[in-house]
Design an enzyme around this catalytic site. Structure first.
Site, PDB file in Angstrom:
ATOM      1  N   GLU A   1       0.827  -1.219   0.000  1.00 54.13           N
ATOM      2  CA  GLU A   1       0.000   0.000   0.000  1.00 54.13           C
ATOM      3  C   GLU A   1       0.860   1.268   0.000  1.00 54.13           C
ATOM      4  OE1 GLU A   1      -2.805  -0.299   3.232  1.00 54.13           O
ATOM      5  OE2 GLU A   1      -4.189  -1.480   2.036  1.00 54.13           O
TER       6      GLU A   1
ATOM      7  N   GLU B   1      -6.380  -7.901  -0.933  1.00 54.32           N
ATOM      8  CA  GLU B   1      -6.871  -8.035   0.441  1.00 54.32           C
ATOM      9  C   GLU B   1      -8.380  -7.807   0.398  1.00 54.32           C
ATOM     10  OE1 GLU B   1      -4.764  -5.500   3.189  1.00 54.32           O
ATOM     11  OE2 GLU B   1      -2.828  -5.988   2.302  1.00 54.32           O
TER      12      GLU B   1
HETATM   13  C1  GAL Z   1      -4.277  -2.996   4.926  1.00 54.90           C
HETATM   14  C2  GAL Z   1      -2.831  -3.446   4.892  1.00 54.90           C
HETATM   15  C3  GAL Z   1      -2.638  -4.761   5.618  1.00 54.90           C
HETATM   16  C4  GAL Z   1      -3.304  -4.724   6.933  1.00 54.90           C
HETATM   17  C5  GAL Z   1      -4.763  -4.394   6.774  1.00 54.90           C
HETATM   18  C6  GAL Z   1      -5.503  -4.361   8.090  1.00 54.90           C
HETATM   19  O1  GAL Z   1      -4.394  -1.650   4.680  1.00 54.90           O
HETATM   20  O2  GAL Z   1      -2.369  -3.582   3.590  1.00 54.90           O
HETATM   21  O3  GAL Z   1      -1.264  -4.987   5.788  1.00 54.90           O
HETATM   22  O4  GAL Z   1      -2.658  -3.787   7.727  1.00 54.90           O
HETATM   23  O5  GAL Z   1      -4.870  -3.136   6.175  1.00 54.90           O
HETATM   24  O6  GAL Z   1      -5.135  -3.318   8.907  1.00 54.90           O
END
Ligand code: GAL
Length: 663
Positions: free
Chosen positions: A144, A304
């Site tokens: 990110e 994700e």
């Molecule tokens: C996303 C990030 C993950 C994890 C997730 C939950 O933004 O890429 O590594 O941190 O949020 O907080």
């Protein structure tokens, strides 16, 4: 391998003797890929220059034996303590000059030469190590990018880099002074080496300097990632490279970043703990997925996808039964070719102890595991068939990072937001079941029957020309308030009336305007009374242009609010205000009818229709974002291929319909 599913896995957080159970459960669930290692720098390089990839090799091999392939994350979002302690200068400095410390993640300055040296070394070591591993299929550099770098970094290294960036752009300091309007408040520089980063000032900021600073920060992130992608491409030419974006996040210009990637990925958290009343709102989720598709004008991955309650210190709502499947298939409907869940098992330690995964703390499969497993298995044959299909909207909305930056610097009305206005336009199409693409301002306008270009605040002759050409060739263009106000360097243009040369296209000029702050103005469109917000352009029409709506209050009652002008083969609308929801809906209905754009079908409120197509086939996804029973209808030539009773949706249910003879 068709559209597939996977999970983000952190084997380094668990005992070795658990790994095999995880692999078995993943396989049973139908998962095909994992992403690993994107934060494990210390485990991979426990001491300076001493690499240890054995644990990751074992995890990759074990998963490989279960048919699961790996995407390797480079761990550069989490520089280890040994490095930070030895080279304190890699820590970032914020706007107020404070050094941010170790203990979270992304405590790094992306321009710092020492840090960049460590990055090059570990990425090279990993690329060389994994180049021939048959179970590794791709890479995600860092994580990110831009997420943790708001207002960072303003250290001496970044200042020097900024000065170099400006010198390259402007050549001479006189040109810089002119472009930034530095005659105002005695801000002239004698040399590039005098230029400051825009830290906290006593009062006010220079909008032109701020715009360049934002663009510099974006370029720095692109450059930071490119250093990694160049190394990976050199050693691993057969692996793909992607990066996990965050929808409308704006710290880095995602179109630019995308040029270095094979495809983009996105992290989709519909019910993040940060979510407010927009929790699970279909239109917000859909617009996010559509903007992600636009970054490379190509299908994408979800790297994700929310798989449980989200939370760090506080938590969000529990996804109700069916919601995780709904969100997964909604991602597919908008162009995801893979959906990777975050995360496999909720972590027992660290910041993210309450950011739930598919498995709970106990590691025993429960409601979320079985729901997703059933969905994946039921959808599998269809996912195979849909490979190569993509959404193909007839409406485009122009989305630009530079316009966003300029309007963040000076929103004019504090209630005015570029992305919110973009999403309001989007929502009106969404509510009519009309699919939308986003498109950069140098993108291919020609494939859209209707092109909406809100807030074209910064203007140059090339972009003007592209709009003229689009309309001349038959396009229906929508321009709005605050168009053509400024030049590329964020300075107001003075050689003409608004909206500048484009007034020939709009058939109107704006000689006066009103910034409404919290006030509302009424307007009449098609004999109905409506509400205008935030801003009112007071429009003077030229001969031939049609007045579609007029204001009905304030000193400009009776003056035009919306105009339409035929030009070449097409037409141009000019919307002098920010219409409220009902006004926007009426307007979008009018404009889509005029452009001959049909809806995918009809549906109750809370139901979304979206489509993917290839060759002569189209699949319509009918998605119920509510917990109640809902109905919808599409053309009778579509046949139900996923779901029970066509046209009737239970709470959070998704149905998929197929048509085979499109052309
Ligand atoms: C996303 C990030 C993950 C994890 C997730 C939950 O933004 O890429 O590594 O941190 O949020 O907080």
């Amino acid at each position: 391998m068709g559209i597939h599913f996977g999970v983000d896995y952190y084997p380094e957080h668990w005992q070795r003797d658990r790994w095999e159970t995880d692999a078995e459960l993943m396989k049973e669930m139908g998962l095909a890929v994992v992403r690993m290692a994107e934060f494990s720098w210390h485990k991979l390089e426990p001491q300076e220059g001493k690499y240890d990839f054995a644990w990751l090799d074992d995890a990759i091999d074990l998963l490989g034996r279960y048919g699961i392939r790996t995407i390797v994350g480079t761990p550069t979002a989490a520089p280890p303590a040994w490095m930070v302690n030895r080279y304190l200068e890699i820590l970032p400095v914020d706007r107020e000059g404070r050094v941010r410390g170790f203990g979270g993640r992304h405590h790094d300055c992306q321009s710092n030469a020492v840090y960049r040296g460590f990055v090059r070394k570990i990425v090279t070591a990993m690329a060389v190590h994994y180049k021939d591993n048959p179970n590794v299929i791709g890479w995600q550099p860092d994580n990110e990018l831009g997420n943790s770098h708001h207002d960072l970094c303003m250290c001496e290294s970044c200042r020097k880099n900024f000065q170099g960036w400006l010198e390259k752009k402007y050549g001479t300091v006189d040109r810089l002074n002119e472009a930034w309007g530095n005659a105002f408040w005695s801000q002239e520089y004698n040399e590039f080496s005098e230029v400051f980063t825009p830290g906290i000032t006593v009062t006010g900021e220079n909008p032109s300097a701020m715009l360049d600073w934002k663009c510099f920060c974006s370029d720095l992130i692109v450059d930071f990632m490119k250093e990694q992608t160049d190394i990976i491409r050199k050693y691993c030419p057969n692996h793909f490279i992607t990066h996990n974006y965050m929808g409308f996040a704006d710290k880095v210009d995602y179109y630019d970043l995308g040029k270095e990637l094979d495809f983009v990925s996105h992290d989709q958290y519909p019910g993040g703990f940060f979510a407010d009343e927009s929790h699970g709102r279909g239109d917000i989720l859909a617009s996010t997925l559509d903007v992600v598709r636009s970054y490379k004008n190509k299908n994408f991955w979800i790297m994700e996808q929310q798989s449980g309650i989200t939370g760090w210190e506080v938590m969000g709502r529990a996804p109700a039964p069916g919601q995780l499947s709904l969100w997964s298939l909604q991602s597919v409907a908008h162009g995801a070719d893979a959906v990777v869940y975050f995360r496999w098992r909720v972590c027992a330690m660290g910041t993210e102890q309450y950011w739930h995964g598919i498995l709970p703390h106990s590691g025993n499969p429960g409601r979320r595991y079985y729901e997703l497993k059933e969905m994946i298995q039921k959808a599998a044959p269809l996912m195979e068939k849909m490979e190569g299909s993509m959404p193909a909207p007839k409406v485009g909305i122009v989305y630009s990072f530079r316009q966003n930056y300029a309007l963040q610097i000076q929103p004019q009305n504090p209630n005015m937001s570029y992305t919110e206005q973009i999403q309001e336009y989007y929502r009106a199409f969404y509510d009519r079941q009309i699919p939308v693409d986003f498109v950069p301002d140098d993108g291919d306008f020609g494939k859209y029957k209707l092109l909406v270009a809100p807030l074209q605040y910064l203007m140059n002759s090339e972009l003007e020309e592209r709009y003229f050409r689009y309309v001349k060739n038959g396009g229906h263009l929508v321009l709005t308030m605050r168009t053509g106000v400024k030049d590329e360097t964020n300075i107001c243009m003075t050689d003409r009336e608004l909206p500048g040369r484009l007034s020939e296209l709009t058939g109107s000029e704006v000689l006066d305007y009103d910034c409404l702050r919290d006030a509302r103005v009424s307007a009449v469109f098609q004999n109905e009374s409506h509400t205008a917000r935030n801003w009112c352009d007071i429009i003077t029409v030229k001969e031939g242009a049609e007045v579609l709506a007029v204001y009905a209050s304030e000193f400009y009652a009776g003056e035009p609010c919306i105009t339409k002008n035929e030009y070449g083969q097409g037409c141009c609308y000019y919307i002098g205000t920010e219409p409220d929801e009902a006004f926007m809906a009426a307007l979008v209905r009018y404009m889509t009818d005029a452009a001959g754009i049909a809806a995918l079908g009809n549906a109750d409120e809370g139901v979304e229709l979206a489509a993917r197509e290839k060759a002569d086939r189209r699949w319509i996804f009918a998605m119920n974002h509510t917990d109640r029973e809902r109905t919808y209808s599409v053309d009778s030539s579509y046949r139900l291929v996923y779901g029970e009773e066509a046209g009737k949706l239970n709470g959070y249910e998704v149905q998929i319909l197929e048509r085979e003879d499109l052309r």
